[in-house]
Write a protein that holds these residues in place. Structure first.
Motif, PDB file in Angstrom:
ATOM      1  N   MET A  11       0.838  -1.194   0.000  1.00 13.43           N
ATOM      2  CA  MET A  11       0.000   0.000   0.000  1.00 13.43           C
ATOM      3  C   MET A  11       0.873   1.243   0.000  1.00 13.43           C
ATOM      4  O   MET A  11       1.789   1.379   0.806  1.00 13.43           O
ATOM      5  N   ASP A  12       0.600   2.165  -0.924  1.00 16.96           N
ATOM      6  CA  ASP A  12       1.335   3.420  -0.974  1.00 16.96           C
ATOM      7  C   ASP A  12       0.941   4.290   0.212  1.00 16.96           C
ATOM      8  O   ASP A  12      -0.239   4.437   0.531  1.00 16.96           O
ATOM      9  N   ARG A  13       1.958   4.851   0.833  1.00 24.01           N
ATOM     10  CA  ARG A  13       1.681   5.715   1.971  1.00 24.01           C
ATOM     11  C   ARG A  13       1.507   7.163   1.524  1.00 24.01           C
ATOM     12  O   ARG A  13       2.072   7.591   0.515  1.00 24.01           O
ATOM     13  N   THR A  14       0.708   7.911   2.276  1.00 19.70           N
ATOM     14  CA  THR A  14       0.524   9.337   2.038  1.00 19.70           C
ATOM     15  C   THR A  14       1.741  10.072   2.591  1.00 19.70           C
ATOM     16  O   THR A  14       2.062   9.960   3.775  1.00 19.70           O
ATOM     17  N   VAL A  15       2.418  10.808   1.733  1.00 19.94           N
ATOM     18  CA  VAL A  15       3.619  11.535   2.130  1.00 19.94           C
ATOM     19  C   VAL A  15       3.215  12.922   2.628  1.00 19.94           C
ATOM     20  O   VAL A  15       2.584  13.698   1.896  1.00 19.94           O
ATOM     21  N   VAL A  16       3.579  13.214   3.870  1.00 21.46           N
ATOM     22  CA  VAL A  16       3.213  14.478   4.513  1.00 21.46           C
ATOM     23  C   VAL A  16       4.478  15.211   4.918  1.00 21.46           C
ATOM     24  O   VAL A  16       5.374  14.628   5.538  1.00 21.46           O
ATOM     25  N   LEU A  17       4.568  16.480   4.567  1.00 19.69           N
ATOM     26  CA  LEU A  17       5.672  17.320   5.014  1.00 19.69           C
ATOM     27  C   LEU A  17       5.098  18.459   5.858  1.00 19.69           C
ATOM     28  O   LEU A  17       4.157  19.125   5.442  1.00 19.69           O
ATOM     29  N   ILE A  18       5.684  18.644   7.042  1.00 24.61           N
ATOM     30  CA  ILE A  18       5.176  19.620   8.002  1.00 24.61           C
ATOM     31  C   ILE A  18       6.289  20.587   8.385  1.00 24.61           C
ATOM     32  O   ILE A  18       7.387  20.162   8.760  1.00 24.61           O
ATOM     33  N   THR A  19       6.024  21.870   8.311  1.00 25.14           N
ATOM     34  CA  THR A  19       7.005  22.854   8.772  1.00 25.14           C
ATOM     35  C   THR A  19       6.734  23.207  10.235  1.00 25.14           C
ATOM     36  O   THR A  19       5.616  23.115  10.729  1.00 25.14           O
ATOM     37  N   GLY A  20       7.791  23.600  10.935  1.00 30.30           N
ATOM     38  CA  GLY A  20       7.648  24.045  12.314  1.00 30.30           C
ATOM     39  C   GLY A  20       7.314  22.941  13.294  1.00 30.30           C
ATOM     40  O   GLY A  20       6.289  22.987  13.965  1.00 30.30           O
ATOM     41  N   CYS A  21       8.194  21.970  13.422  1.00 27.22           N
ATOM     42  CA  CYS A  21       7.895  20.776  14.241  1.00 27.22           C
ATOM     43  C   CYS A  21       8.677  20.710  15.547  1.00 27.22           C
ATOM     44  O   CYS A  21       8.710  19.659  16.196  1.00 27.22           O
ATOM     45  N   SER A  22       9.285  21.800  15.965  1.00 27.56           N
ATOM     46  CA  SER A  22      10.091  21.740  17.189  1.00 27.56           C
ATOM     47  C   SER A  22       9.240  21.616  18.438  1.00 27.56           C
ATOM     48  O   SER A  22       9.711  21.137  19.478  1.00 27.56           O
ATOM     49  N   SER A  23       7.975  22.014  18.355  1.00 29.74           N
ATOM     50  CA  SER A  23       7.088  21.950  19.514  1.00 29.74           C
ATOM     51  C   SER A  23       5.653  22.124  19.052  1.00 29.74           C
ATOM     52  O   SER A  23       5.381  22.290  17.861  1.00 29.74           O
ATOM     53  N   GLY A  24       4.731  22.068  20.011  1.00 27.44           N
ATOM     54  CA  GLY A  24       3.347  22.431  19.755  1.00 27.44           C
ATOM     55  C   GLY A  24       2.641  21.606  18.700  1.00 27.44           C
ATOM     56  O   GLY A  24       2.791  20.384  18.617  1.00 27.44           O
ATOM     57  N   ILE A  25       1.863  22.292  17.883  1.00 31.95           N
ATOM     58  CA  ILE A  25       1.005  21.629  16.911  1.00 31.95           C
ATOM     59  C   ILE A  25       1.819  20.796  15.930  1.00 31.95           C
ATOM     60  O   ILE A  25       1.468  19.654  15.621  1.00 31.95           O
ATOM     61  N   GLY A  26       2.919  21.347  15.417  1.00 30.18           N
ATOM     62  CA  GLY A  26       3.722  20.612  14.440  1.00 30.18           C
ATOM     63  C   GLY A  26       4.263  19.313  14.995  1.00 30.18           C
ATOM     64  O   GLY A  26       4.192  18.261  14.345  1.00 30.18           O
ATOM     65  N   LEU A  27       4.800  19.363  16.202  1.00 29.17           N
ATOM     66  CA  LEU A  27       5.338  18.159  16.843  1.00 29.17           C
ATOM     67  C   LEU A  27       4.242  17.126  17.060  1.00 29.17           C
ATOM     68  O   LEU A  27       4.412  15.939  16.742  1.00 29.17           O
ATOM     69  N   HIS A  28       3.120  17.541  17.607  1.00 32.64           N
ATOM     70  CA  HIS A  28       2.035  16.606  17.906  1.00 32.64           C
ATOM     71  C   HIS A  28       1.421  16.021  16.635  1.00 32.64           C
ATOM     72  O   HIS A  28       1.087  14.837  16.590  1.00 32.64           O
TER      73      HIS A  28
END
Length: 307
Positions: A1-18
């Motif tokens: 199964m092909d996975r959905t590739v997600v790129l997230i900016t700002g992941c050091s804390s908060g919403i991005g990390l979670h």
């Protein structure tokens, strides 16, 4: 199964990390997440959270990406081994708090560069491929500060108002390409974002008139009360992002909390703006919970300046 590739900016804390660890640990194992950081030395908390969640090997990778540097954005895009990103999450942000007259031009420019121009840089890097493939989703971390003016958050609100216009305009023109843009409108969220809000530690408020200093003091007391009593957990907000990602008919806006809606409706119902200005002044400078014109509590949205 092909996975959905997600790129997230700002992941050091908060919403991005979670959000990054929530997706990487999803029981469906259907996501490959690239969590990005301006400074990779801050990635420790993300890996601690990933370990505690039991993220499987290969579900999560970290990349350096500074939204203020177009070369950094391009380098991160080139390191996505799958060759394309299915879901782009523009989450990096910066705040600025305090009376407008105390802010330096550099501080104002930095907030606009991160929140607005930085988002544009990221979109410019990833949009062409999505348009070519006629597929893709873009999720942008919005804020109640992009839907209504909030005292002592003037520059932050300006940047977030601009993001609203940017995303709404893009959503219209991208319809024929099958690319969907969604804003996740956040009310107060208990994250490190508030702690990082720039007021300028060297700023001397003594040069501001006494009445403004008094209003700012009232605002700070009320804002702390709001975040303490009404702030959402970032895990809850991450679920809203997931809902948007999985929605077969993506909407332009998703609200993390209905608490801000009374003020949004009030702002739209009176085109003159007088009703909203009076209501927000009454709410924002009160030490007591306030209520909107329809009786619904609006303290969750009063006097707050970020997700």
């Amino acid at each position: 199964m092909d996975r959905t590739v997600v790129l997230i900016t700002g992941c050091s804390s908060g919403i991005g990390l979670h959000l990054a660890t929530r997706l990487a640990s999803d029981p469906s194992r259907s996501f490959k997440v690239y969590a990005t950081f301006r400074d990779l030395s801050t990635q420790g908390p993300l890996w601690e959270a990933a370990e505690s969640r039991g993220c499987p090997p290969g579900s999560l990778e970290t990349l350096q990406l500074d939204v203020q540097d177009a070369d950094s954005v391009a380098a991160a895009r080139a390191r996505v081994t799958e060759g394309c990103v299915d879901v782009l999450v523009c989450n990096a942000g910066r705040g600025l708090l305090g009376p407008l007259e105390v802010h330096s031009a550099d501080a104002v420019g930095s907030v606009l560069d991160v929140n607005l121009v930085g988002t544009v840089r990221v979109l410019q890097a990833f949009l062409p491929d999505m348009k070519r493939r006629h597929s893709g989703r873009i999720l942008v971390t919005g804020s109640m500060g992009g839907l209504m003016g909030i005292p002592f958050n003037d520059v932050y609100c300006a940047s977030k108002f601009a993001i609203e216009g940017l995303c709404e305009s893009l959503a219209i023109q991208l319809l024929p390409f099958g690319v969907h843009v969604s804003l996740i409108e956040c009310g107060p969220v208990r994250t490190a974002f508030q702690e990082k809000f720039q007021m300028g530690r060297g700023v001397v408020l003594d040069n501001v008139d006494a009445q403004t200093r008094n209003l700012f003091s009232q605002y700070l007391r009320h804002s702390k009360q709001v975040f303490r009593e009404q702030g959402q957990d970032p895990e809850e907000v991450a679920e809203v992002f997931l809902t948007a990602m999985r929605d077969p008919r993506p909407a332009l806006r998703y609200f993390s909390s209905e608490g801000i809606l009374p003020l949004v409706r009030l702002r739209l119902s009176d085109p003159s703006g007088c009703s909203y200005v009076a209501a927000m002044h009454r709410i924002g400078f009160s030490d007591k919970p306030a209520h909107g014109p329809d009786g619904a509590g609006t303290e969750a949205g009063a006097g707050t300046g970020g997700p």
